[in-house]
Write a protein that holds these residues in place. Structure first.
Motif, PDB file in Angstrom:
ATOM      1  N   LEU A 197      50.217  59.430  47.363  1.00 58.09           N
ATOM      2  CA  LEU A 197      50.064  59.780  48.783  1.00 58.09           C
ATOM      3  C   LEU A 197      51.377  60.240  49.408  1.00 58.09           C
ATOM      4  O   LEU A 197      51.373  61.016  50.356  1.00 58.09           O
ATOM      5  N   ALA A 198      52.493  59.715  48.906  1.00 59.60           N
ATOM      6  CA  ALA A 198      53.796  59.997  49.522  1.00 59.60           C
ATOM      7  C   ALA A 198      54.297  61.401  49.179  1.00 59.60           C
ATOM      8  O   ALA A 198      55.217  61.896  49.807  1.00 59.60           O
ATOM      9  N   LEU A 199      53.683  62.027  48.184  1.00 56.22           N
ATOM     10  CA  LEU A 199      54.115  63.377  47.787  1.00 56.22           C
ATOM     11  C   LEU A 199      53.162  64.403  48.376  1.00 56.22           C
ATOM     12  O   LEU A 199      51.948  64.219  48.330  1.00 56.22           O
ATOM     13  N   PRO A 200      53.706  65.504  48.900  1.00 54.28           N
ATOM     14  CA  PRO A 200      52.825  66.554  49.412  1.00 54.28           C
ATOM     15  C   PRO A 200      51.952  67.140  48.305  1.00 54.28           C
ATOM     16  O   PRO A 200      52.282  67.027  47.117  1.00 54.28           O
ATOM     17  N   ILE A 201      50.883  67.770  48.718  1.00 52.96           N
ATOM     18  CA  ILE A 201      49.907  68.287  47.759  1.00 52.96           C
ATOM     19  C   ILE A 201      50.481  69.358  46.837  1.00 52.96           C
ATOM     20  O   ILE A 201      49.977  69.583  45.743  1.00 52.96           O
ATOM     21  N   ASP A 202      51.568  70.001  47.247  1.00 51.79           N
ATOM     22  CA  ASP A 202      52.122  71.077  46.402  1.00 51.79           C
ATOM     23  C   ASP A 202      53.185  70.579  45.427  1.00 51.79           C
ATOM     24  O   ASP A 202      53.881  71.369  44.812  1.00 51.79           O
ATOM     25  N   LYS A 203      53.297  69.241  45.252  1.00 50.25           N
ATOM     26  CA  LYS A 203      54.365  68.688  44.416  1.00 50.25           C
ATOM     27  C   LYS A 203      53.833  67.786  43.296  1.00 50.25           C
ATOM     28  O   LYS A 203      52.807  67.122  43.441  1.00 50.25           O
ATOM     29  N   VAL A 204      54.605  67.760  42.209  1.00 53.73           N
ATOM     30  CA  VAL A 204      54.464  66.723  41.173  1.00 53.73           C
ATOM     31  C   VAL A 204      55.876  66.211  40.913  1.00 53.73           C
ATOM     32  O   VAL A 204      56.850  66.927  41.130  1.00 53.73           O
ATOM     33  N   ARG A 205      55.973  64.973  40.466  1.00 56.48           N
ATOM     34  CA  ARG A 205      57.301  64.414  40.217  1.00 56.48           C
ATOM     35  C   ARG A 205      57.243  63.459  39.031  1.00 56.48           C
ATOM     36  O   ARG A 205      56.359  62.619  38.953  1.00 56.48           O
ATOM     37  N   ILE A 206      58.199  63.624  38.132  1.00 55.92           N
ATOM     38  CA  ILE A 206      58.275  62.720  36.979  1.00 55.92           C
ATOM     39  C   ILE A 206      59.553  61.904  37.104  1.00 55.92           C
ATOM     40  O   ILE A 206      60.587  62.410  37.528  1.00 55.92           O
ATOM     41  N   ARG A 207      59.470  60.624  36.782  1.00 59.67           N
ATOM     42  CA  ARG A 207      60.611  59.718  36.876  1.00 59.67           C
ATOM     43  C   ARG A 207      60.550  58.706  35.732  1.00 59.67           C
ATOM     44  O   ARG A 207      59.468  58.355  35.270  1.00 59.67           O
ATOM     45  N   ALA A 208      61.722  58.206  35.339  1.00 65.31           N
ATOM     46  CA  ALA A 208      61.788  57.219  34.256  1.00 65.31           C
ATOM     47  C   ALA A 208      61.398  55.819  34.728  1.00 65.31           C
ATOM     48  O   ALA A 208      61.091  54.944  33.920  1.00 65.31           O
ATOM     49  N   LYS A 239      56.676  57.650  34.842  1.00 70.86           N
ATOM     50  CA  LYS A 239      55.500  57.960  35.653  1.00 70.86           C
ATOM     51  C   LYS A 239      55.519  59.431  36.030  1.00 70.86           C
ATOM     52  O   LYS A 239      56.563  59.978  36.371  1.00 70.86           O
ATOM     53  N   LEU A 240      54.358  60.034  35.991  1.00 71.71           N
ATOM     54  CA  LEU A 240      54.172  61.403  36.465  1.00 71.71           C
ATOM     55  C   LEU A 240      53.287  61.302  37.708  1.00 71.71           C
ATOM     56  O   LEU A 240      52.115  60.961  37.618  1.00 71.71           O
ATOM     57  N   ARG A 241      53.909  61.547  38.854  1.00 79.42           N
ATOM     58  CA  ARG A 241      53.204  61.370  40.133  1.00 79.42           C
ATOM     59  C   ARG A 241      52.640  62.714  40.597  1.00 79.42           C
ATOM     60  O   ARG A 241      53.371  63.689  40.700  1.00 79.42           O
ATOM     61  N   PHE A 242      51.362  62.703  40.895  1.00 85.68           N
ATOM     62  CA  PHE A 242      50.619  63.899  41.278  1.00 85.68           C
ATOM     63  C   PHE A 242      50.382  63.828  42.781  1.00 85.68           C
ATOM     64  O   PHE A 242      49.601  63.011  43.264  1.00 85.68           O
ATOM     65  N   GLY A 243      51.104  64.670  43.538  1.00 82.69           N
ATOM     66  CA  GLY A 243      51.010  64.615  45.000  1.00 82.69           C
ATOM     67  C   GLY A 243      49.611  64.926  45.503  1.00 82.69           C
ATOM     68  O   GLY A 243      49.012  65.915  45.094  1.00 82.69           O
ATOM     69  N   ILE A 244      49.088  64.062  46.374  1.00 83.01           N
ATOM     70  CA  ILE A 244      47.767  64.327  46.968  1.00 83.01           C
ATOM     71  C   ILE A 244      47.876  64.517  48.486  1.00 83.01           C
ATOM     72  O   ILE A 244      46.886  64.735  49.165  1.00 83.01           O
ATOM     73  N   GLY A 245      49.123  64.412  49.008  1.00 81.26           N
ATOM     74  CA  GLY A 245      49.307  64.570  50.449  1.00 81.26           C
ATOM     75  C   GLY A 245      48.779  63.358  51.208  1.00 81.26           C
ATOM     76  O   GLY A 245      48.294  62.397  50.609  1.00 81.26           O
ATOM     77  N   ASN A 246      48.902  63.414  52.515  1.00 79.39           N
ATOM     78  CA  ASN A 246      48.420  62.283  53.322  1.00 79.39           C
ATOM     79  C   ASN A 246      47.768  62.787  54.613  1.00 79.39           C
ATOM     80  O   ASN A 246      48.033  62.285  55.703  1.00 79.39           O
ATOM     81  N   GLN A 247      46.912  63.784  54.469  1.00 82.75           N
ATOM     82  CA  GLN A 247      46.261  64.414  55.619  1.00 82.75           C
ATOM     83  C   GLN A 247      45.035  63.622  56.066  1.00 82.75           C
ATOM     84  O   GLN A 247      43.911  64.090  55.960  1.00 82.75           O
ATOM     85  N   PHE A 248      45.264  62.411  56.528  1.00 86.08           N
ATOM     86  CA  PHE A 248      44.110  61.614  56.977  1.00 86.08           C
ATOM     87  C   PHE A 248      44.437  60.923  58.295  1.00 86.08           C
ATOM     88  O   PHE A 248      45.588  60.590  58.557  1.00 86.08           O
ATOM     89  N   PRO A 249      43.413  60.702  59.136  1.00 85.55           N
ATOM     90  CA  PRO A 249      43.634  59.979  60.389  1.00 85.55           C
ATOM     91  C   PRO A 249      43.979  58.526  60.106  1.00 85.55           C
ATOM     92  O   PRO A 249      43.606  57.984  59.056  1.00 85.55           O
ATOM     93  N   LYS A 250      44.662  57.904  61.012  1.00 90.68           N
ATOM     94  CA  LYS A 250      45.059  56.483  60.894  1.00 90.68           C
ATOM     95  C   LYS A 250      43.842  55.633  60.543  1.00 90.68           C
ATOM     96  O   LYS A 250      42.768  55.799  61.099  1.00 90.68           O
ATOM     97  N   GLY A 251      44.053  54.748  59.564  1.00 90.90           N
ATOM     98  CA  GLY A 251      42.978  53.830  59.168  1.00 90.90           C
ATOM     99  C   GLY A 251      41.981  54.426  58.186  1.00 90.90           C
ATOM    100  O   GLY A 251      41.061  53.749  57.751  1.00 90.90           O
ATOM    101  N   MET A 252      42.179  55.696  57.822  1.00 87.82           N
ATOM    102  CA  MET A 252      41.209  56.364  56.936  1.00 87.82           C
ATOM    103  C   MET A 252      41.763  56.599  55.526  1.00 87.82           C
ATOM    104  O   MET A 252      41.235  57.406  54.775  1.00 87.82           O
ATOM    105  N   GLN A 253      42.805  55.873  55.178  1.00 85.80           N
ATOM    106  CA  GLN A 253      43.459  56.103  53.888  1.00 85.80           C
ATOM    107  C   GLN A 253      42.511  55.948  52.703  1.00 85.80           C
ATOM    108  O   GLN A 253      42.484  56.784  51.804  1.00 85.80           O
TER     109      GLN A 253
END
Length: 195
Positions: free
Chosen positions: A94-105, A129-143
């Protein structure tokens, strides 16, 4: 032949297919398909084994539900005798925007239930870990609804491009090592989703 364990996080069952939370499953399925692997139902997971460039990849999709992912991870890592640094966990973020992926040790679970369970069972946050950004475009409480919801039609093109890129990242993780993959891919963007 060196062996790698590729763990896609997600929830089993048709109702979860194609949801944001199952991005890990989608990537691991695409990786197996790209190398002509097919999944079979086995202990705690669906498993596909593929060979590529002299390496063996044991790909798993835990059937334990997201919150108990650690059990399947540990079982297959031990069974296949794969060291922790040759595992790669693919997870929605959720913390990564939808246009991103990130790999970390390493790195924390960042509130992700699947990662939290793995961390508790392994007793460490230091696993790749390979993190696949899904963005966080949701109203409060709708996670929860957002995470368990399907991709918006206008996102699908970006998601497909990212899945293909993640297959490449898994290959490079095995042949070039994680530092190289971090340098080559972590800054890339995958086109802005038009509103």
């Amino acid at each position: 032949m060196s062996k790698f364990l590729i763990i896609g996080l997600g929830n089993p069952g048709a109702e979860y297919a194609g949801t944001r939370h199952n991005a890990g499953f989608d990537v691991v399925e695409a990786f197996a398909a790209a190398h002509e692997g097919s999944f079979r139902t086995d202990r705690l997971a669906e498993v596909a084994e593929v060979k590529w460039k002299g390496k063996i990849f044991v790909c798993i999709k835990p059937t334990t539900y997201m919150n108990l992912s650690g059990k399947a991870f540990k079982y297959w890592m031990d069974k296949e005798k794969i060291p922790l640094e040759r595992t790669l966990t693919v997870v929605d973020d959720l913390a990564l925007p939808i246009d991103k992926v990130r790999i970390r040790a390493g790195g924390s679970d960042a509130g992700h239930n699947g990662l939290r369970d793995i961390q508790q069972i392994l007793g460490t946050t230091e696993y790749p870990k390979l993190r696949f950004g899904i963005g966080n475009q949701f109203p409060k409480g709708m996670q929860v609804d957002f995470v368990l919801g399907k991709w918006f039609p206008e996102e699908r093109e970006v998601i497909q491009a990212k899945i293909i890129k993640c297959v490449e990242m898994i290959e490079q993780f095995a042949v070039a090592g994680i530092s190289r993959v971090m340098n080559d891919y972590n800054k890339q963007s995958f086109g802005v989703v038009k509103k």
